[in-house]
Design a protein around this motif. Structure first.
Motif, PDB file in Angstrom:
ATOM      1  N   UNK A 223      54.108  51.825  53.034  1.00  0.00           N
ATOM      2  CA  UNK A 223      55.137  50.875  53.399  1.00  0.00           C
ATOM      3  C   UNK A 223      54.512  49.480  53.466  1.00  0.00           C
ATOM      4  N   UNK A 224      54.914  48.607  52.584  1.00  0.00           N
ATOM      5  CA  UNK A 224      54.386  47.259  52.540  1.00  0.00           C
ATOM      6  C   UNK A 224      55.185  46.352  53.469  1.00  0.00           C
ATOM      7  N   UNK A 225      54.516  45.743  54.432  1.00  0.00           N
ATOM      8  CA  UNK A 225      55.192  44.883  55.385  1.00  0.00           C
ATOM      9  C   UNK A 225      55.052  43.411  55.023  1.00  0.00           C
ATOM     10  N   UNK A 226      54.303  43.106  54.000  1.00  0.00           N
ATOM     11  CA  UNK A 226      54.158  41.756  53.478  1.00  0.00           C
ATOM     12  C   UNK A 226      54.453  41.816  51.978  1.00  0.00           C
ATOM     13  N   UNK A 227      54.887  40.718  51.422  1.00  0.00           N
ATOM     14  CA  UNK A 227      55.064  40.605  49.977  1.00  0.00           C
ATOM     15  C   UNK A 227      53.794  39.967  49.429  1.00  0.00           C
ATOM     16  N   UNK A 228      53.199  40.574  48.413  1.00  0.00           N
ATOM     17  CA  UNK A 228      51.966  40.063  47.827  1.00  0.00           C
ATOM     18  C   UNK A 228      52.224  39.625  46.387  1.00  0.00           C
ATOM     19  N   UNK A 229      51.576  38.514  45.995  1.00  0.00           N
ATOM     20  CA  UNK A 229      51.761  37.980  44.651  1.00  0.00           C
ATOM     21  C   UNK A 229      50.415  37.488  44.125  1.00  0.00           C
ATOM     22  N   UNK A 230      50.041  37.932  42.920  1.00  0.00           N
ATOM     23  CA  UNK A 230      48.864  37.414  42.215  1.00  0.00           C
ATOM     24  C   UNK A 230      49.324  36.295  41.287  1.00  0.00           C
ATOM     25  N   UNK A 231      48.553  35.204  41.189  1.00  0.00           N
ATOM     26  CA  UNK A 231      48.855  34.143  40.233  1.00  0.00           C
ATOM     27  C   UNK A 231      47.566  33.577  39.649  1.00  0.00           C
ATOM     28  N   UNK A 232      47.703  32.956  38.490  1.00  0.00           N
ATOM     29  CA  UNK A 232      46.638  32.201  37.831  1.00  0.00           C
ATOM     30  C   UNK A 232      45.345  32.986  37.636  1.00  0.00           C
ATOM     31  N   UNK A 233      45.454  34.236  37.248  1.00  0.00           N
ATOM     32  CA  UNK A 233      44.264  35.061  37.017  1.00  0.00           C
ATOM     33  C   UNK A 233      43.551  34.638  35.739  1.00  0.00           C
ATOM     34  N   UNK A 234      42.232  34.576  35.812  1.00  0.00           N
ATOM     35  CA  UNK A 234      41.444  34.228  34.627  1.00  0.00           C
ATOM     36  C   UNK A 234      41.431  35.370  33.613  1.00  0.00           C
ATOM     37  N   UNK A 235      41.907  36.526  34.008  1.00  0.00           N
ATOM     38  CA  UNK A 235      41.956  37.686  33.107  1.00  0.00           C
ATOM     39  C   UNK A 235      43.240  37.711  32.269  1.00  0.00           C
ATOM     40  N   UNK A 236      44.158  36.753  32.497  1.00  0.00           N
ATOM     41  CA  UNK A 236      45.380  36.669  31.698  1.00  0.00           C
ATOM     42  C   UNK A 236      45.028  36.306  30.259  1.00  0.00           C
ATOM     43  N   UNK A 237      45.797  36.822  29.310  1.00  0.00           N
ATOM     44  CA  UNK A 237      45.677  36.365  27.926  1.00  0.00           C
ATOM     45  C   UNK A 237      47.045  36.433  27.273  1.00  0.00           C
ATOM     46  N   UNK A 238      47.189  35.628  26.235  1.00  0.00           N
ATOM     47  CA  UNK A 238      48.493  35.480  25.597  1.00  0.00           C
ATOM     48  C   UNK A 238      48.339  35.648  24.092  1.00  0.00           C
ATOM     49  N   UNK A 239      49.381  35.971  23.434  1.00  0.00           N
ATOM     50  CA  UNK A 239      49.387  36.154  21.989  1.00  0.00           C
ATOM     51  C   UNK A 239      50.521  37.081  21.632  1.00  0.00           C
ATOM     52  N   UNK A 240      50.381  37.764  20.481  1.00  0.00           N
ATOM     53  CA  UNK A 240      51.441  38.690  20.075  1.00  0.00           C
ATOM     54  C   UNK A 240      51.616  39.800  21.110  1.00  0.00           C
ATOM     55  N   UNK A 241      50.524  40.185  21.736  1.00  0.00           N
ATOM     56  CA  UNK A 241      50.561  41.087  22.893  1.00  0.00           C
ATOM     57  C   UNK A 241      49.799  40.360  23.988  1.00  0.00           C
ATOM     58  N   UNK A 242      50.454  40.077  25.099  1.00  0.00           N
ATOM     59  CA  UNK A 242      49.823  39.318  26.165  1.00  0.00           C
ATOM     60  C   UNK A 242      49.706  40.129  27.433  1.00  0.00           C
TER      61      UNK A 242
END
Length: 125
Positions: free
Chosen positions: A1-20
């Motif tokens: 049971x999660x009592x807080x909302x968690x959000x990840x942003x701006x990860x250096x592991x993100x990548x973009x392209x035809x499959x992102x």
């Protein structure tokens, strides 16, 4: 049971392209989240995705990211504007200031790719 909302942003592991990939590999274990009036403890993990698809790059072995915790109605640990919070993640530690009612963002956390979770602990100093 999660009592807080968690959000990840701006990860250096993100990548973009035809499959992102946006925040792929980053997760928390809500089954082991602890939420008290004085402390939040939540296990975090980065598990790099490898061999995703032919021609698609692998994720790096390390990710740096921002992590936001937001209050829910049932949250025991409350974020109030101006509050300073202390945080520890493995051998990393620091302070963040609550600048928006009901949430705090911890910037620049880093995890190595692993199947194990590392506990983020947030307290009031």
């Amino acid at each position: 049971m999660s009592l807080q909302v968690q959000v990840f942003t701006e990860a250096t592991s993100n990548f973009y392209g035809s499959i992102g990939c946006y925040n792929c590999g980053l997760s928390w274990d809500s089954r082991n989240l602890v939420d008290t009036p004085n402390m939040i403890s939540t296990p975090l993990r980065y598990l790099a995705l490898k061999n995703i698809y032919p021609g698609v790059q692998d994720q790096p072995d390390q990710a740096t990211f921002n992590y936001t915790l937001r209050n829910r109605v049932s949250s025991k640990f409350r974020f109030r504007v101006g509050d300073q919070i202390a945080w520890v993640l493995g051998n990393q530690s620091g302070y963040s200031t609550v600048t928006e009612a009901g949430e705090v963002t911890i910037e620049g956390l880093t995890l190595q790719s692993s199947t194990a979770f590392t506990t983020l602990q947030v307290t009031r100093p």
